[in-house]
Design a protein around this motif. Structure first.
Motif, PDB file in Angstrom:
ATOM      1  N   ARG A 139       0.820  -1.210   0.000  1.00 49.75           N
ATOM      2  CA  ARG A 139       0.000   0.000   0.000  1.00 49.75           C
ATOM      3  C   ARG A 139       0.858   1.265   0.000  1.00 49.75           C
ATOM      4  N   ASP A 140       2.108   1.133   0.447  1.00 55.51           N
ATOM      5  CA  ASP A 140       2.963   2.308   0.615  1.00 55.51           C
ATOM      6  C   ASP A 140       4.172   2.347  -0.315  1.00 55.51           C
ATOM      7  N   ALA A 141       4.561   1.200  -0.876  1.00 51.08           N
ATOM      8  CA  ALA A 141       5.764   1.137  -1.704  1.00 51.08           C
ATOM      9  C   ALA A 141       5.520   0.203  -2.881  1.00 51.08           C
ATOM     10  N   PRO A 142       6.246   0.388  -3.993  1.00 54.77           N
ATOM     11  CA  PRO A 142       6.076  -0.487  -5.151  1.00 54.77           C
ATOM     12  C   PRO A 142       6.498  -1.935  -4.847  1.00 54.77           C
ATOM     13  N   VAL A 143       5.545  -2.824  -4.929  1.00 59.55           N
ATOM     14  CA  VAL A 143       5.765  -4.254  -4.690  1.00 59.55           C
ATOM     15  C   VAL A 143       5.279  -5.013  -5.927  1.00 59.55           C
ATOM     16  N   ALA A 144       5.968  -6.069  -6.299  1.00 57.17           N
ATOM     17  CA  ALA A 144       5.581  -6.844  -7.476  1.00 57.17           C
ATOM     18  C   ALA A 144       5.643  -8.330  -7.171  1.00 57.17           C
ATOM     19  N   LEU A 145       4.760  -9.073  -7.819  1.00 61.55           N
ATOM     20  CA  LEU A 145       4.811 -10.529  -7.783  1.00 61.55           C
ATOM     21  C   LEU A 145       5.544 -11.030  -9.018  1.00 61.55           C
ATOM     22  N   SER A 146       6.176 -12.185  -8.897  1.00 59.26           N
ATOM     23  CA  SER A 146       6.837 -12.833 -10.032  1.00 59.26           C
ATOM     24  C   SER A 146       5.804 -13.720 -10.727  1.00 59.26           C
ATOM     25  N   LEU A 147       5.340 -13.287 -11.907  1.00 58.43           N
ATOM     26  CA  LEU A 147       4.204 -13.943 -12.552  1.00 58.43           C
ATOM     27  C   LEU A 147       4.453 -14.349 -13.995  1.00 58.43           C
ATOM     28  N   SER A 148       5.624 -14.048 -14.553  1.00 60.99           N
ATOM     29  CA  SER A 148       5.857 -14.369 -15.955  1.00 60.99           C
ATOM     30  C   SER A 148       6.082 -15.862 -16.146  1.00 60.99           C
ATOM     31  N   GLY A 149       5.868 -16.332 -17.370  1.00 61.25           N
ATOM     32  CA  GLY A 149       6.135 -17.731 -17.694  1.00 61.25           C
ATOM     33  C   GLY A 149       5.493 -18.683 -16.699  1.00 61.25           C
ATOM     34  N   PRO A 150       6.254 -19.640 -16.154  1.00 61.48           N
ATOM     35  CA  PRO A 150       5.698 -20.586 -15.183  1.00 61.48           C
ATOM     36  C   PRO A 150       5.603 -20.028 -13.773  1.00 61.48           C
ATOM     37  N   HIS A 151       6.110 -18.823 -13.544  1.00 55.68           N
ATOM     38  CA  HIS A 151       6.304 -18.339 -12.183  1.00 55.68           C
ATOM     39  C   HIS A 151       5.018 -17.958 -11.463  1.00 55.68           C
ATOM     40  N   ALA A 152       3.950 -17.689 -12.203  1.00 53.99           N
ATOM     41  CA  ALA A 152       2.674 -17.433 -11.540  1.00 53.99           C
ATOM     42  C   ALA A 152       2.209 -18.679 -10.795  1.00 53.99           C
ATOM     43  N   LEU A 153       2.299 -19.834 -11.441  1.00 61.54           N
ATOM     44  CA  LEU A 153       1.895 -21.076 -10.770  1.00 61.54           C
ATOM     45  C   LEU A 153       2.841 -21.395  -9.617  1.00 61.54           C
ATOM     46  N   LEU A 154       4.123 -21.113  -9.778  1.00 61.42           N
ATOM     47  CA  LEU A 154       5.084 -21.409  -8.720  1.00 61.42           C
ATOM     48  C   LEU A 154       4.846 -20.506  -7.504  1.00 61.42           C
ATOM     49  N   SER A 155       4.487 -19.247  -7.750  1.00 57.62           N
ATOM     50  CA  SER A 155       4.135 -18.360  -6.641  1.00 57.62           C
ATOM     51  C   SER A 155       2.869 -18.858  -5.949  1.00 57.62           C
ATOM     52  N   GLY A 198       2.993  -3.747 -15.395  1.00 57.68           N
ATOM     53  CA  GLY A 198       4.184  -4.058 -16.173  1.00 57.68           C
ATOM     54  C   GLY A 198       5.121  -5.054 -15.554  1.00 57.68           C
ATOM     55  N   TYR A 199       5.182  -5.113 -14.238  1.00 52.08           N
ATOM     56  CA  TYR A 199       6.114  -6.034 -13.590  1.00 52.08           C
ATOM     57  C   TYR A 199       5.742  -7.496 -13.807  1.00 52.08           C
ATOM     58  N   ASP A 200       4.461  -7.760 -14.029  1.00 49.48           N
ATOM     59  CA  ASP A 200       4.016  -9.148 -14.185  1.00 49.48           C
ATOM     60  C   ASP A 200       4.547  -9.784 -15.468  1.00 49.48           C
ATOM     61  N   ARG A 201       5.117  -8.981 -16.363  1.00 50.70           N
ATOM     62  CA  ARG A 201       5.675  -9.530 -17.602  1.00 50.70           C
ATOM     63  C   ARG A 201       7.169  -9.813 -17.498  1.00 50.70           C
TER      64      ARG A 201
END
Length: 379
Positions: A139-155, A198-201
């Motif tokens: 809510r206060d700082a830029p945070v991203a999940l690793s979602l590209s390729g297979p990494h969405a399922l791994l997360s 953009g980070y999800d790519r």
């Protein structure tokens, strides 16, 4: 001279130390010419086609089932012997176990990794302990999940492990039970709702390059750790830490990665070749050679070595609890292609394109359908 052709992945961590080793081993009668392919190729390229071209293949453990079904690899026990010390050593987390399938070991772990947290220490003082803390930070700082390729399922798998369910590798079942799947999606969605676009790519390497740069990205809760990012010469080093828990004192949720070196069935096995393979995972190699040439060792003793850790900016001590608790992905034949489709489902759920019920239903169907082909022998 024993000449071999090897394939690894195109990153300093994946190739520099192997290339350095080749220089040494040419003097000992073994010449290995290492070629590279991209991270995406490493994650997705069928092993059976690579085994027709290469003697040594650096691979990821989810491909083992496909490779065994295709009969394209030699078991390590057949190459080195079932009682060889390389198979009795203690590797970080489940690294060695990840390459064991159908009663044999199909690769030697040469690199250990897991999804850990990564932050820009100038923006985030300490890694959040729980997913609630991650959401608060987002809510206060830029945070991203690793979602590209297979990494969405791994997360998704990592978050499910944090709430109590490791991926299931059994016929007729979903990868993750419905209740834990819903909880995992809820935790990821709560964080993703605040993520900048953009980070999800971006793949893990690109995400880590953004941290400590002019980019505002401050924290990634789950991304495969790269020791080279903790010691890089340009930009601020990335500060790595444990992956988040679902509650204070709860289980750390992570999915193991890393690489192993597999032997094509076409490779000519000689005594000198066996010595080379054993040397790759020998304690001295793992504690001295691998770290000195941008590598990330697989042996637990190297992760626990104080000098290795100090030279790596405390990368190993800061993430060792995570790798020791990291869960395994499925490895059955057919899983790698299902992993790609499963990641697309998770991304759709996090973006709001589909709801949790539909996502859980699709993931369960993918798991069952991919195993059905194996059971019916149609692959």
């Amino acid at each position: 001279m024993n000449r071999y052709r090897g394939l690894t992945w195109d990153h300093p961590r994946g190739r520099v130390w192997l290339e350095a080793a080749s220089v040494l081993w040419r003097e000992r009668g073994v010449s290995v010419d290492w070629e590279v392919h991209s991270l995406e190729g490493f994650e997705a390229h069928p092993i059976e086609t690579l085994a027709e071209q290469y003697d040594l293949i650096v691979l990821d453990h989810p491909h083992i089932g496909d490779a065994v079904e295709a009969g394209c690899l030699q078991p390590i026990e057949a190459v080195l012997g079932a009682e060889h010390p390389a198979l009795a050593q203690v590797y970080a987390g489940r690294s060695l176990h990840s390459y064991r399938w159908a009663g044999s070991t199909w690769a030697l772990p040469i690199d250990a990794a897991a999804q850990v947290s990564a932050r820009d220490a100038s923006r985030v003082d300490a890694a959040p302990e729980t997913w609630t803390d991650v959401e608060r930070l987002a809510r206060d700082a830029p945070v991203a999940l690793s979602l590209s390729g297979p990494h969405a399922l791994l997360s998704f798998f990592s978050t499910a492990a944090a709430v109590g369910a490791e991926p299931v590798d059994a016929p007729g079942e979903s990868w993750v039970p419905d209740r834990e799947a819903r909880d995992a999606l809820d935790l990821l969605r709560a964080v993703h709702a605040h993520a900048a676009p953009g980070y999800d790519r971006l793949n893990p390497i690109a995400l880590l390059e953004r941290l400590g740069s002019d980019d505002p990205l401050a924290y990634v809760p789950l991304v495969y750790g790269y020791v080279t990012s903790a010691t890089r010469g340009s930009g601020a080093p990335v500060a790595f830490g444990d992956a988040p828990r679902s509650a204070p004192g709860g289980r750390i949720g992570s999915t193991i990665g890393g690489t192993g070196v597999a032997i094509s069935r076409c490779a000519r096995v000689t005594d000198a070749f066996r010595e080379y393979l054993a040397w790759l995972v020998a304690p001295r190699t793992q504690r001295a050679v691998v770290p000195a040439f941008d590598g990330q060792p697989a042996l637990a003793a190297a992760w626990a070595d104080a000098e290795v850790d100090a030279a790596a900016g405390a990368f190993y001590s800061s993430t060792r609890d995570t790798i020791e608790s990291a869960c395994l992905r499925p490895r059955y034949a057919g899983y790698p292609s299902a992993q790609v489709a499963g990641s697309a489902v998770v991304r759709a759920a996090l973006s709001g394109e589909i709801g949790s019920d539909e996502a859980i239903g699709r993931l369960g169907a993918l798991a069952r359908e991919s195993r059905r082909h194996v059971q019916e022998g149609t692959r």
